[in-house]
Design a protein around this motif. Structure first.
Motif, PDB file in Angstrom:
ATOM      1  N   ARG A  43      -3.355  10.070  31.485  1.00 13.20           N
ATOM      2  CA  ARG A  43      -2.700   8.502  32.602  1.00 13.20           C
ATOM      3  C   ARG A  43      -1.883   8.316  31.908  1.00 13.20           C
ATOM      4  NH1 ARG A  43      -7.738  10.530  32.975  1.00 13.20           N
ATOM      5  NH2 ARG A  43      -8.771  10.189  35.240  1.00 13.20           N
ATOM      6  N   SER A  44      -0.451   7.572  32.806  1.00 12.22           N
ATOM      7  CA  SER A  44       0.584   6.833  32.355  1.00 12.22           C
ATOM      8  C   SER A  44      -0.083   4.983  31.723  1.00 12.22           C
ATOM      9  CB  SER A  44       1.383   6.501  32.860  1.00 12.22           C
ATOM     10  OG  SER A  44       0.741   5.774  34.021  1.00 12.22           O
ATOM     11  N   ARG A  45       1.054   4.618  31.097  1.00  9.68           N
ATOM     12  CA  ARG A  45       0.313   3.903  29.907  1.00  9.68           C
ATOM     13  C   ARG A  45       1.210   2.446  30.928  1.00  9.68           C
ATOM     14  NH1 ARG A  45       2.007   6.679  25.381  1.00  9.68           N
ATOM     15  NH2 ARG A  45       0.521   6.959  23.791  1.00  9.68           N
ATOM     16  N   SER A  46      -0.131   1.611  30.709  1.00  8.45           N
ATOM     17  CA  SER A  46       0.563  -0.009  31.455  1.00  8.45           C
ATOM     18  C   SER A  46       2.375   0.291  31.139  1.00  8.45           C
ATOM     19  CB  SER A  46      -0.664  -1.707  31.256  1.00  8.45           C
ATOM     20  OG  SER A  46      -0.345  -2.227  31.943  1.00  8.45           O
ATOM     21  N   PHE A  50       6.937   3.529  37.548  1.00  7.81           N
ATOM     22  CA  PHE A  50       7.421   2.275  38.629  1.00  7.81           C
ATOM     23  C   PHE A  50       5.954   2.341  39.526  1.00  7.81           C
ATOM     24  CE2 PHE A  50       9.157   1.585  41.958  1.00  7.81           C
ATOM     25  CZ  PHE A  50       9.871  -0.573  41.901  1.00  7.81           C
ATOM     26  N   TRP A  51       5.900   3.485  39.720  1.00  7.48           N
ATOM     27  CA  TRP A  51       5.207   3.508  40.767  1.00  7.48           C
ATOM     28  C   TRP A  51       3.837   3.273  40.370  1.00  7.48           C
ATOM     29  CZ3 TRP A  51       6.537   2.238  44.698  1.00  7.48           C
ATOM     30  CH2 TRP A  51       7.861   2.821  46.213  1.00  7.48           C
ATOM     31  N   THR A  52       2.896   1.890  39.984  1.00 11.26           N
ATOM     32  CA  THR A  52       1.481   1.098  39.925  1.00 11.26           C
ATOM     33  C   THR A  52       0.761   0.801  40.848  1.00 11.26           C
ATOM     34  OG1 THR A  52       2.562  -0.798  39.545  1.00 11.26           O
ATOM     35  CG2 THR A  52       2.962  -0.126  37.305  1.00 11.26           C
ATOM     36  N   PRO A  53      -0.414   0.681  40.400  1.00 10.30           N
ATOM     37  CA  PRO A  53      -1.063   0.881  41.718  1.00 10.30           C
ATOM     38  C   PRO A  53      -0.711   0.134  42.417  1.00 10.30           C
ATOM     39  CG  PRO A  53      -2.881   1.742  40.544  1.00 10.30           C
ATOM     40  CD  PRO A  53      -1.309   1.035  39.295  1.00 10.30           C
ATOM     41  N   ALA A  54      -0.144  -1.389  42.199  1.00 12.54           N
ATOM     42  CA  ALA A  54      -0.252  -2.597  42.705  1.00 12.54           C
ATOM     43  C   ALA A  54       0.938  -2.451  43.308  1.00 12.54           C
ATOM     44  CB  ALA A  54       0.017  -3.576  41.708  1.00 12.54           C
TER      45      ALA A  54
END
Length: 494
Positions: A43-46, A50-54
Motif C-alpha cells: 500500500r502506498s504511503r500517505s 496522487f490518486w488518494t481515496p479522497a
C-alpha cells in the motif's frame, strides 16, 4: 542505549478501511476484477500517490454532477413543449420558478413577490436570478432562463461537493464511505430538481463542525440550513436524545443558542418588513394536502381491483380545504415515531451515534409526512452514509428511488392528459420506495441495539466519530496506508 532522534514519538496510526475486505457486497463485486486486495499487498504511503481515496471521491462527485447536468440539459432552453420536461425526465423547479416567482421580470423575492420557500432559499434565488435578469436586459445574455439554471447548477454543485468534503472530514479512516454519497443514483436524478442541495451542504458542514467539537460554528451552519429548508432542525432532536443519555448539555445549548440567533438574524428583517410574504411558507405548508407518493397518497390510490382505487378513509382526508385532520394525523404519527426513537436512544446498551439518530428522525418525518417530494431524498443520503455505510441495502434503496423517479414522470404525463401506465404502477413504485427506506431504518436500529455489528464503531474502537463532546476523549484521525519508513542508518546507530 539508542540515540535520541529529537523527533516526537510516533502516535498509533490507523489503516484506511477497504470496502472490498469489510463489505460483503463490494467484496463480491470485486471478484470481477480479481477479488479484494490481499493482506500482503503493498500500500502506498500517505501522500505517495496522487490518486488518494479522497481525491478519487472528489472526482466521483464532480463526474456525477456533470452527468446530472447532461441529464437535465434537454430542458435548459426552457422551451418545454409537448411535455418534453416529462418525457426526458428533465423537469426542474429551478427553471420553472425563475418565471413563476417573477425573477425574469426583476422582482425581488419577498419585497416584490411572495415566495413559498424559507428566507435563505428565497435570497439564494434572488442573488442568482436578479443579476441574470439584468444581464438579459442589457443584451449580454440571450436566454436568461438557461443562464439562470446553469449558474444554479454550478453553485448547487459546489454545495454538493462541500457535503462530500464534510463527510470525508469526519471519516478519515473510512474515506470510501463518502463514495456512497458522491456516486448516489439519487444525486444523478435529483441534484438540481430544487434548491435542496444548498441546505444539504450547509447541514453536512454543521455536522462536521459538531464532530470537531466546535458547537458555535455547528450552530451557525445549522441555523443557516434551517433558514433555507426546515428539515435540519430535526437534527436537534438527535442532539437532545444524546444530551439526555449522556448528561452533557453545554455544547448542546451553545449550538442551539447560536443556531436560533443565526436563524433570527436571517428571518427577522424579512418578517418585520414583509410579514405577509414571509408567512406564506408557513401558510402554504399548513394548507397543503396529500402529495405524490406519500403514505397517505398510497392509501388514497391503492389499487383494489375492478378498476377501483383507494380507501375512503384516506380519500376523505383531502376533502377539507384546510386539511386539519390530515395535519393532526401525520404530526401525531411522526411524534409517536420520535417517542420510539427517544426510547431506543435511552435504552440501548450503548448510546447511539449521532448520525444514526438523525437519519431515523428525518426518515420518520418523510415516511409519515403528507409531502415527500422527489428531491427530498437528498436530505437522507448524507445521513444514511454516516449512519450505515453498507453498500448493499443503500444501493437497493437508491434503486427504489430511481424507479420512483421514473414512474413519477409517467404519472405527471398521465395527469397532463397522456396516459403512460395505470395508476397502480406509480403506487407500487411509491410502496417500494417507502419499504426499502423502512428496511434501511431497520438495519440502523439493529446496529444501535447491537453496536458490535456497527462497522463505523468497529473502525473507531467503539466510539462515534460524529459525536463530538459526547465522546469521552477527542478521536485521533491520523491515517496512514502503510507504517512509516524506518529511520536512516545514521540515526539508528547508538
Amino acid at each position: 542505549m539508542p540515540m535520541s532522534t529529537g523527533q516526537p514519538t510516533a502516535r498509533p496510526e490507523h489503516p484506511v478501511d477497504e470496502p472490498a475486505n469489510s463489505d460483503r457486497f463490494i467484496g463480491g463485486l470485486s471478484e470481477s476484477i480479481g477479488g479484494p486486495i490481499g493482506n500482503h499487498a503493498v500500500r502506498s504511503r500517505s501522500g505517495g500517490r496522487f490518486w488518494t481515496p479522497a481525491r478519487v471521491v472528489l472526482l466521483l462527485i464532480c463526474a456525477m454532477l456533470s452527468f446530472h447536468w447532461m441529464q437535465k440539459s434537454p430542458c435548459r432552453d426552457a422551451a418545454w413543449v409537448d411535455m418534453k420536461q416529462y418525457k426526458y425526465f428533465c423537469y426542474t423547479d429551478v427553471l420553472a420558478l425563475y418565471y413563476a416567482e417573477g425573477l425574469n421580470e426583476g422582482q425581488v423575492p419577498y419585497a416584490d413577490h411572495q415566495v413559498e420557500y424559507p428566507v435563505l432559499t428565497g435570497a439564494f434565488m434572488g442573488v442568482l436570478g436578479l443579476p441574470v435578469h439584468d444581464l438579459h436586459e442589457r443584451g449580454i445574455v440571450q436566454n436568461d432562463g438557461q443562464t439562470f439554471y446553469d449558474v444554479n447548477a454550478v453553485v448547487l454543485g459546489a454545495f454538493g461537493i462541500a457535503a462530500v468534503v464534510a463527510t470525508l472530514a469526519v471519516r478519515r479512516r473510512r474515506p470510501w464511505d463518502a463514495a456512497l454519497l458522491a456516486a448516489a443514483p439519487a444525486l444523478f436524478v435529483s441534484a438540481t430538481v430544487n434548491w435542496d442541495l444548498f441546505t444539504v451542504g450547509l447541514t453536512a458542514v454543521a455536522m462536521a463542525y459538531w464532530a470537531k467539537r466546535k458547537p458555535v460554528l455547528a450552530g451557525v451552519f445549522l441555523g443557516l440550513a434551517t433558514a433555507a429548508k426546515l428539515y435540519p432542525v430535526l437534527i436537534l432532536g438527535a442532539l437532545l436524545v444524546l444530551s439526555i443519555r449522556t448528561g452533557k448539555w453545554r455544547d448542546f445549548f451553545i449550538a442551539v443558542g447560536t443556531g436560533v440567533a443565526t436563524w433570527l438574524v436571517v428571518n427577522l428583517p424579512v418578517a418585520i418588513f414583509f410579514y405577509d410574504a414571509w408567512s406564506k411558507f408557513w401558510q402554504f405548508n399548513q394548507l397543503r394536502g396529500i402529495d405524490w407518493g406519500t403514505l397517505w397518497y398510497i392509501g388514497a390510490h391503492f389499487p383494489r381491483g375492478n378498476g377501483q382505487y383507494g380507501f375512503p378513509f384516506f380519500q376523505n382526508l383531502d376533502l377539507d380545504p384546510e386539511h386539519a385532520t390530515l395535519n393532526i394525523l401525520y404530526l401525531g404519527l411522526f411524534l409517536i415515531c420520535c417517542a420510539g426513537i427517544l426510547i431506543l436512544g435511552l435504552t440501548s446498551a450503548k448510546e447511539p451515534r449521532l448520525a444514526q439518530l438523525a437519519f431515523l428522525i428525518v426518515a420518520a418525518f418523510l415516511i409519515t409526512g403528507k409531502v415527500w417530494s422527489q428531491q427530498y431524498v437528498l436530505w437522507l443520503v448524507p445521513l444514511a452514509v454516516l449512519a450505515r455505510p453498507r453498500w448493499g441495502a443503500f444501493l437497493a434503496w437508491q434503486a427504489a428511488e430511481v424507479i420512483y423517479f421514473v414512474s413519477f414522470y409517467g404519472e405527471l404525463m398521465g395527469a397532463s392528459g397522456r396516459q403512460v401506465f395505470p395508476e397502480g404502477v406509480f403506487v407500487l413504485a411509491s410502496i417500494l420506495r417507502l419499504v426499502t427506506l423502512a428496511i434501511l431504518c431497520g438495519y440502523v436500529i439493529h446496529d444501535i441495539r447491537k453496536p458490535e455489528d456497527d462497522v463505523v464503531r468497529q473502525t473507531y474502537e467503539g466510539e462515534d466519530p460524529d459525536g463530538g463532546s459526547y465522546n469521552e476523549d477527542p478521536l485521533e484521525e491520523h491515517v496512514l496506508l502503510e507504517p512509516p519508513p524506518p529511520p536512516s542508518p545514521a540515526l539508528a546507530r547508538g
